[in-house]
Scaffold this motif. Structure first.
Motif, PDB file in Angstrom:
ATOM      1  N   SER A 116     -16.313 -33.906  -5.859  1.00  0.00           N
ATOM      2  CA  SER A 116     -17.057 -33.319  -6.981  1.00  0.00           C
ATOM      3  C   SER A 116     -16.165 -32.267  -7.614  1.00  0.00           C
ATOM      4  O   SER A 116     -15.170 -31.844  -7.039  1.00  0.00           O
ATOM      5  N   ARG A 117     -16.551 -31.867  -8.799  1.00  0.00           N
ATOM      6  CA  ARG A 117     -15.789 -30.823  -9.494  1.00  0.00           C
ATOM      7  C   ARG A 117     -16.763 -29.800 -10.057  1.00  0.00           C
ATOM      8  O   ARG A 117     -17.910 -30.106 -10.331  1.00  0.00           O
ATOM      9  N   ARG A 118     -16.234 -28.597 -10.216  1.00  0.00           N
ATOM     10  CA  ARG A 118     -16.995 -27.522 -10.852  1.00  0.00           C
ATOM     11  C   ARG A 118     -16.010 -26.657 -11.625  1.00  0.00           C
ATOM     12  O   ARG A 118     -14.815 -26.631 -11.305  1.00  0.00           O
ATOM     13  N   PRO A 119     -16.480 -25.954 -12.641  1.00  0.00           N
ATOM     14  CA  PRO A 119     -15.567 -25.086 -13.396  1.00  0.00           C
ATOM     15  C   PRO A 119     -15.000 -23.975 -12.502  1.00  0.00           C
ATOM     16  O   PRO A 119     -15.705 -23.424 -11.655  1.00  0.00           O
ATOM     17  N   ASP A 120     -13.739 -23.679 -12.688  1.00  0.00           N
ATOM     18  CA  ASP A 120     -13.085 -22.579 -11.972  1.00  0.00           C
ATOM     19  C   ASP A 120     -13.600 -21.280 -12.576  1.00  0.00           C
ATOM     20  O   ASP A 120     -13.452 -21.054 -13.774  1.00  0.00           O
ATOM     21  N   PRO A 121     -14.213 -20.400 -11.783  1.00  0.00           N
ATOM     22  CA  PRO A 121     -14.732 -19.142 -12.335  1.00  0.00           C
ATOM     23  C   PRO A 121     -13.644 -18.257 -12.947  1.00  0.00           C
ATOM     24  O   PRO A 121     -13.913 -17.495 -13.866  1.00  0.00           O
TER      25      PRO A 121
END
Length: 164
Positions: free
Chosen positions: A83-88
């Motif tokens: 899965s992927r998520r935006p890098d904070p």
């Protein structure tokens, strides 16, 4: 001083043979898995062992072009293994991580590889296998540091001297 070129040349022969055996094992289906495309299995394992990271970090660590990682990420994501998520820290970039299904797939693949090696080395003592693992690990750490971390990719010693 380090080892001689002759000694290092002798090391290349069994390393080439080991890589060739890996290809034979793949062709015979020892590591085949419909769930994980083989080309992307190394990247998935990297995510499991390293933890969440950027695709560019994976490309750097695996010594491949970003386009290769991008294609493999797409395959793994479509299969539900990552899965992927935006890098904070930089929302333009994604952080990748293995899903629980991805972690299970890697665990099964690693188990099958370990079983293959255990069968092949059944006459070896545990201590000898541990020592081989330790020596290979040390060698790979030094080779990686020399090749990637220091950015030295030239075979010519005179060129190497000028880069330090």
């Amino acid at each position: 001083m380090g080892p001689t070129l002759e000694t290092c040349g002798e090391l290349l022969r069994p390393l080439r043979a080991l890589m060739g055996l890996k290809q034979v094992a793949l062709q015979r289906g020892y590591f085949g898995d419909q769930e994980v495309p083989y080309a992307a299995a190394g990247l998935l394992a990297e995510l499991v062992f390293r933890g969440e990271c950027r695709a560019s970090d994976l490309a750097h660590h695996r010594i491949v072009d970003a386009s290769v990682v991008s294609r493999q990420v797409g395959q793994l994501e479509q299969a539900g293994l990552i899965s992927r998520r935006p890098d904070p820290a930089d929302r333009r970039v994604s952080l990748l991580r293995a899903t629980p299904d991805g972690e299970r797939a890697v665990a099964e693949l690693e188990r099958r590889k370990a079983e293959w090696i255990a069968n092949a080395l059944e006459g070896w003592e545990d201590a000898k296998v541990r020592e081989l693992g330790r020596l290979l690990g040390e060698a790979m750490d030094d080779i990686r540091r020399h090749t990637i971390d220091e950015g030295i990719c030239h075979a010519d010693p005179a060129t190497r001297e000028g880069t330090r």
